[in-house]
Every structure is written in structure tokens, then in C-alpha cells.
Design a protein around this motif. Structure first.
Motif, mmCIF file in Angstrom:
data_model
loop_
_atom_site.group_PDB
_atom_site.id
_atom_site.type_symbol
_atom_site.label_atom_id
_atom_site.label_comp_id
_atom_site.label_asym_id
_atom_site.label_seq_id
_atom_site.Cartn_x
_atom_site.Cartn_y
_atom_site.Cartn_z
ATOM 1 N N THR A 72 0.825 -1.214 0.000
ATOM 2 C CA THR A 72 0.000 0.000 0.000
ATOM 3 C C THR A 72 0.859 1.265 0.000
ATOM 4 O O THR A 72 0.495 2.271 -0.615
ATOM 5 N N VAL A 75 1.717 2.002 -3.500
ATOM 6 C CA VAL A 75 0.567 2.564 -4.222
ATOM 7 C C VAL A 75 0.429 4.041 -3.852
ATOM 8 O O VAL A 75 0.265 4.915 -4.716
ATOM 9 N N TYR A 97 -9.195 -3.474 -2.953
ATOM 10 C CA TYR A 97 -7.918 -2.850 -3.324
ATOM 11 C C TYR A 97 -8.110 -1.683 -4.286
ATOM 12 O O TYR A 97 -7.381 -0.690 -4.207
ATOM 13 N N ILE A 101 -7.224 2.392 -3.434
ATOM 14 C CA ILE A 101 -6.582 3.411 -4.286
ATOM 15 C C ILE A 101 -7.402 4.698 -4.227
ATOM 16 O O ILE A 101 -6.862 5.800 -4.078
ATOM 17 N N VAL A 144 -6.767 -2.084 -10.627
ATOM 18 C CA VAL A 144 -6.078 -3.239 -10.051
ATOM 19 C C VAL A 144 -6.077 -4.356 -11.091
ATOM 20 O O VAL A 144 -7.091 -4.590 -11.751
ATOM 21 N N ASP A 173 -2.158 -1.441 -10.345
ATOM 22 C CA ASP A 173 -1.794 -2.169 -9.137
ATOM 23 C C ASP A 173 -1.752 -3.652 -9.517
ATOM 24 O O ASP A 173 -2.788 -4.304 -9.628
ATOM 25 N N MET A 175 -0.104 -5.824 -7.747
ATOM 26 C CA MET A 175 0.513 -6.335 -6.524
ATOM 27 C C MET A 175 0.499 -7.850 -6.480
ATOM 28 O O MET A 175 1.520 -8.482 -6.273
#
Ligand SMILES: *Cc1c(COP(=O)(O)O)cnc(C)c1O
Length: 370
Positions: A72, A75, A97, A101, A144, A173, A175
Motif C-alpha cells: 500500500t 501505491v 484494493y 486506491i 487493479v 496495481d 501487486m
């Protein structure tokens, strides 16, 4: 280091990170490492180069920034550093998620537009087109890739085409997918891709990383809304001083990550890793369906990372009891995170193999107590 001397873990983490890591990764943390000398800085530089290579064929236009903290933080570093004061960000969301953002963006007082597709709706490029047509003030788009809330994969290629047909900056993202799903940042037209150490690269938590289009990042000097999360400044220091971090770096975590990158290469790179993850996921879903469970998402939207399952239709079922029983059997699952249905999640990334998935399904079948 004799790896057989390391204790075995009492359970497998079937979570989206932190996840089960290899003994080699854990062993890399069993000594102290110097942070300021050339040996360490060279290692950081080599990691940065390797990360750019993992992002695809076009290495020249991209650079990497490593950033302390959990995913995070990275981000937040991107949102807070790359959207200028007079910029406007549209966030496409379909889960926690994506919502995060949007939350970061609002906390940072960035002009923000949220387009919500619901927890089980895929992000739609055509909807984005309408939004961009109707609002020429928008400068940046964020989405995402694998929405870990459900396991949904969003169509980042099609979204990127729309973003670029309007000449906007594209933030992804990735991730929970980077390292586990092959992608090429240049082909996807991504300007900033964010991921972290403890997901598909199979390291331990402590820092995130950003693949950035160098030309775009260069425009962000002096723009950050935070000192420690200033993406440009962190990058400039790493570039100028050969891999130096501005503030204390998580040395043990970086060493463990380096080991994880060697092991990723040994496995055959992302292409091979994604084959293992897909196989894990296929065995999991087929096994679970055979014993009466149902997955939340249609197969064509499902990532090879984490899968949501509905609770079985029995009043006796509780997730807490199910979780405790399986933990005793050596498997740690993950609660659900969506509001409209009762679900739980099973991750299949990390040091986890098809035989583990078979053993898990067997353990669940043996423990059907409701
Ligand atoms: C894990 C994850 C994050 C970051 O979470 P942290 O708890 O801060 O590491 C962000 N986005 C997605 C999609 C994730 O899966």
C-alpha cells in the motif's frame, strides 16, 4: 547454511501474501547485512535491473524504484507523486484494493472520480471510454490487475488501449499478479506498475517496487505530497548513488528477495511459475467442486492467484471452525472479503505445489463436519 537445520513450518499459508516461502529465502535473513557499502548497493542495482527485465522485453524505456513499507505504501507513493496538483484521477474499482486506491487518492486531496463495477463485475473498458469522453479534465487512470478481494483478473490490456487513445497516464496495481502472470508493461502501455516483495516473487514483506516509464517519472520532480513516499526522490537517489535508499532499507528483506529472484529464475522464470500457479488453481477448483463447493467467479474472469468459494449450504458450517480444523491439518486459508455473499478464499501462490493442493482438498473432504 544447511537448509535442513531450519525448522519446518507448521502450516502452509494459502493466502495472497505474506505467503509460504522457501527455506532458501528464509535462510538469507539469518545474518546481518551491511546497508551502505558497494556490495549491498550493487545487489540493489542488480535487483532493479532484474525487475525491469521481468516486466517485459522493452528494458530501455522503464526503470524501477524500490520503496520501504507494505504494498500500500508503494501505491500511495505513486498516487501522491505522479498526479500533479491540477490533475484528476479516475479509479476503476471492483473490490477492496481498488477502493483503497480511491481512498488514498481522496486522503491526499487528489481530484478523484470513482467508477465502481461492483464486487463481482469486471472493470469495463467501454465504461472508461464514456467517462473519459465526458470529462476532459481527467489526467490519470488507475486499476487493479488481480483484484485480490475476489480473485478477479481485470482486462488491463483493453483498458490500457482506451487510456492511451485519450493520451492519459496509466497506473496498474499488479501487486498480487506480478511474477505470477506473465505481462509486458510496454505492450500493455502501463506507465506505473506497482507490486511488492511478498506476493508472486515469493519474498517476505517489507518493501514494494514500482516499474515506471522513465520519461513520465522524470516529470514528477518536486510534486510529491509526502517526503518519505516521494517516488521521484527515491528514484533519483537510487540512480545517482548506485542503488542507495534514502532512508534505512529493509536489508534482510532485500537479501531474501534477491534469493527469491534467483529461485524464480531457477524455476524457469514467470512463464514456468505461471504454469505451476495455473495447475495449482485448476487442481484446487476441480477438487473443491468434486466435493460440493462452488467458486464465486466465472472461470474466464478467475486469476491463477486466489479463488473465492461460497460457504457450503449448511446451517452448521462456520468459517471459524473450518479454519481451525484445517490449520491443525497444516493449511491456513483466508476469510472472504465481499459483502453480498458468504465466501472464503484459498490462495495458491508461494512455495506451494500441485501435490499440496491435492492434499488440501483431501483434508477438506476428511473434515466435512457440517
Ligand atoms: C496485497 C495487495 C496490496 C497491498 O497490500 P499490503 O497489505 O499493503 O501489502 C495492494 N493491492 C493488491 C491487489 C494486493 O493484493
Amino acid at each position: 547454511m544447511n537448509l535442513t537445520q531450519l525448522p519446518d513450518n507448521p502450516y502452509l499459508l494459502l493466502t495472497p501474501g505474506p505467503l509460504s516461502t522457501s527455506k532458501g529465502v528464509k535462510a538469507a535473513m539469518l545474518r546481518d547485512w551491511c546497508t551502505w557499502d558497494n556490495e549491498y548497493n550493487d545487489l540493489v542495482q542488480s535487483l532493479r535491473a532484474k525487475l525491469v527485465s521481468l516486466g517485459g522485453r522493452n528494458h530501455d524505456d522503464y526503470t524501477t524504484v524500490l520503496m520501504q513499507g507494505s504494498g500500500t505504501f508503494s501505491v500511495e507513493a505513486v498516487i501522491g507523486s505522479v498526479v500533479p496538483e491540477d490533475g484528476k484521477l479516475v479509479v476503476l474499482t471492483n473490490g477492496a484494493y481498488g477502493n483503497r486506491i480511491a481512498q488514498i487518492s481522496k486522503v491526499l486531496k487528489v481530484n478523484t472520480v470513482v467508477v465502481d463495477f461492483g464486487e463481482v463485475g469486471q472493470a469495463e473498458p467501454e465504461k472508461l471510454r464514456e467517462v473519459l469522453e465526458g470529462d476532459p479534465e481527467i489526467t490519470h487512470v488507475a486499476v487493479v490487475h488481480c483484484e485480490t478481494t475476489t480473485g478477479m483478473l481485470n482486462p488491463i490490456e483493453e483498458i490500457g488501449k482506451v487510456v492511451k487513445s485519450f493520451g492519459k497516464i496509466y497506473i496498474v496495481d499488479a501487486m498480487s499478479s506480478f511474477g505470477g502472470v506473465a505481462l509486458d508493461v510496454a505492450d500493455l502501455q502501463i506507465d506505473y506498475l506497482v507490486s511488492s516483495a511478498n506476493k508472486c516473487i515469493q519474498g517476505v514483506p517489507g518493501f514494494g517496487f514500482i516499474l515506471a516509464k522513465t520519461e513520465e517519472l522524470k516529470k514528477c520532480k518536486g510534486q510529491a505530497r509526502s517526503l518519505s513516499l516521494d517516488l521521484y526522490d527515491q528514484w533519483e537517489t537510487m540512480e545517482k548513488y548506485n542503488g542507495k535508499w534514502r532512508f534505512t532499507s529493509p536489508t534482510h528483506v532485500v537479501r531474501a528477495f534477491y534469493q527469491a529472484m534467483l529461485e524464480l529464475a531457477e524455476e524457469g522464470g514467470i512463464e514456468k511459475r505461471q504454469v505451476r500457479y495455473r495447475e495449482n488453481q485448476r487442481i484446487l477448483v476441480e477438487g473443491m467442486e468434486a466435493i460440493g463447493f462452488r467458486a464465486l467467479l466465472p472461470k474466464e474472469w478467475q486469476s491463477p492467484i486466489i479463488t473465492s468459494f461460497y460457504f457450503p449450504e449448511s446451517p452448521q458450517f462456520t468459517f471459524a471452525a473450518f479454519y481451525e480444523r484445517l490449520k491443525k491439518e497444516g493449511f491456513v486459508l483466508y476469510p472472504g472479503k465481499i459483502s453480498h455473499a458468504d465466501t472464503f478464499r484459498i490462495g495458491n501462490i508461494g512455495e506451494v505445489y500441485p501435490h499440496d493442493m491435492k492434499n488440501l482438498v483431501q483434508a477438506i473432504e476428511n473434515n466435512i463436519f457440517w
